[in-house]
Design a protein around this motif. Structure first.
Motif, short mmCIF file in Angstrom:
data_model
loop_
_atom_site.label_atom_id
_atom_site.label_comp_id
_atom_site.label_asym_id
_atom_site.label_seq_id
_atom_site.Cartn_x
_atom_site.Cartn_y
_atom_site.Cartn_z
N VAL A 1 40.55 115.19 22.38
CA VAL A 1 41.24 115.21 23.68
C VAL A 1 40.62 114.15 24.58
O VAL A 1 39.40 114.10 24.76
N LEU A 2 41.49 113.32 25.14
CA LEU A 2 41.09 112.29 26.10
C LEU A 2 41.75 112.61 27.43
O LEU A 2 42.96 112.89 27.47
N VAL A 3 40.97 112.61 28.52
CA VAL A 3 41.54 112.78 29.86
C VAL A 3 41.21 111.52 30.66
O VAL A 3 40.05 111.17 30.84
N VAL A 4 42.27 110.84 31.10
CA VAL A 4 42.15 109.59 31.85
C VAL A 4 42.34 109.91 33.33
O VAL A 4 43.27 110.63 33.68
N ARG A 5 41.46 109.36 34.18
CA ARG A 5 41.57 109.61 35.63
C ARG A 5 41.71 108.28 36.37
O ARG A 5 40.95 107.34 36.14
N LYS B 1 45.28 113.54 45.11
CA LYS B 1 45.57 112.10 45.07
C LYS B 1 45.07 111.37 43.83
O LYS B 1 45.36 110.20 43.65
N SER B 2 44.28 112.02 43.00
CA SER B 2 43.86 111.42 41.73
C SER B 2 44.88 111.81 40.65
O SER B 2 45.34 112.95 40.63
N ARG B 3 45.20 110.86 39.78
CA ARG B 3 46.12 111.16 38.68
C ARG B 3 45.30 111.38 37.42
O ARG B 3 44.41 110.59 37.08
N PHE B 4 45.59 112.48 36.72
CA PHE B 4 44.91 112.83 35.46
C PHE B 4 45.97 112.86 34.36
O PHE B 4 47.01 113.50 34.52
N ALA B 5 45.69 112.18 33.27
CA ALA B 5 46.58 112.20 32.10
C ALA B 5 45.75 112.60 30.89
O ALA B 5 44.71 111.98 30.60
N GLY C 1 40.91 121.88 33.16
CA GLY C 1 42.26 122.41 33.34
C GLY C 1 43.32 121.49 32.76
O GLY C 1 44.26 121.94 32.10
N CYS C 2 43.17 120.19 32.98
CA CYS C 2 44.14 119.23 32.44
C CYS C 2 44.11 119.24 30.91
O CYS C 2 45.15 119.22 30.26
N ALA C 3 42.90 119.28 30.33
CA ALA C 3 42.77 119.34 28.87
C ALA C 3 43.39 120.63 28.31
O ALA C 3 44.12 120.60 27.32
N GLN D 1 50.23 115.48 32.16
CA GLN D 1 49.80 114.70 33.32
C GLN D 1 49.91 115.56 34.58
O GLN D 1 50.85 116.36 34.71
N GLU D 2 48.95 115.41 35.47
CA GLU D 2 49.03 116.10 36.76
C GLU D 2 48.26 115.33 37.82
O GLU D 2 47.37 114.54 37.50
N ASP D 3 48.64 115.54 39.08
CA ASP D 3 47.97 114.93 40.21
C ASP D 3 47.14 116.00 40.91
O ASP D 3 47.64 117.09 41.19
N ILE D 4 45.88 115.68 41.19
CA ILE D 4 44.98 116.60 41.87
C ILE D 4 44.31 115.84 43.00
O ILE D 4 43.54 114.90 42.76
#
Length: 195
Positions: free
Chosen positions: A88-92, A17-21, A110-112, A12-15
């Motif tokens: 791989v699933l990336v949730v925003r 103000k958006s959160r990506f998991a 990058g998150c993936a 998980q990371e914040d970019i």
């Protein structure tokens, strides 16, 4: 040489103000990948973007993000890490700041990639299924040599003249095992590569 994950992993990371998991898991079928996406998707999130690669099969989904800015970068992260048989699933969760096309590509890819780097991996070994025959007296030595080379017994059929074996073995050692079986059985192994 391809690798797959040994177990599911997450990052998980914040970019801006958006959160990506990101969630990744080993999968062997398309149905398994789609079930994984359904389980991990968050209906409250702004976007649930995903990609999978299983051998020559692959697919990705941008889930409302501009075309090519989410699913494709996730797939490129899978391929860039030398991975196969993974989903791989990336949730925003949108935080109010637009990232632009380039920013989205970097964020999703990058998150993936970070998620896949964090996961424990194992090498994918190409297996062949082989059938062969041997006499009763030769069976213990042959099975010992096969097991020592990484073969896994699938079936043993005992008949009047001996034993018919079916097993899987790493494709890279099959030719060497054929010679070993021929030597042990004095050329009577009736070796056949089934798949």
């Amino acid at each position: 040489m391809s690798h797959t994950l040994t177990a599911p992993c997450a990052h998980q990371e914040d970019i801006k103000k958006s959160r990506f998991a990101a969630f990744a898991a080993p999968v062997s079928t398309v149905d398994e990948a789609m079930r994984f996406f359904a389980e991990k998707s968050d209906p409250e999130a702004t976007h649930n973007c995903w990609a999978y690669k299983i051998g020559q099969e692959y697919r990705y989904n941008d889930d409302g993000e501009p075309g090519g800015t989410a699913g494709r970068p996730i797939l490129q992260a899978i391929e860039g890490q030398g991975m196969d048989r993974v989903a791989v699933l990336v949730v925003r969760w949108f935080g109010g700041v637009k990232l632009g096309a380039g920013g989205l590509v970097r964020a999703y890819g990058g998150c993936a990639a970070n998620c896949l780097r964090a996961g424990e991996r194992t090498e994918i070994v190409d297996l062949a299924t082989v059938g062969c025959q041997c006499g009763f007296a030769e069976l213990p030595l042959l099975k010992s040599r096969l097991a020592g080379a990484g073969a896994v017994m699938l079936h043993e059929d005992y008949g009047a003249d001996g034993v018919a074996l079916r097993f899987t073995a790493p494709r890279a050692v099959v030719a060497e095992l054929e010679v070993t079986a021929a030597n042990i059985t004095r050329g009577r192994s009736a070796w056949e590569i089934l798949s």
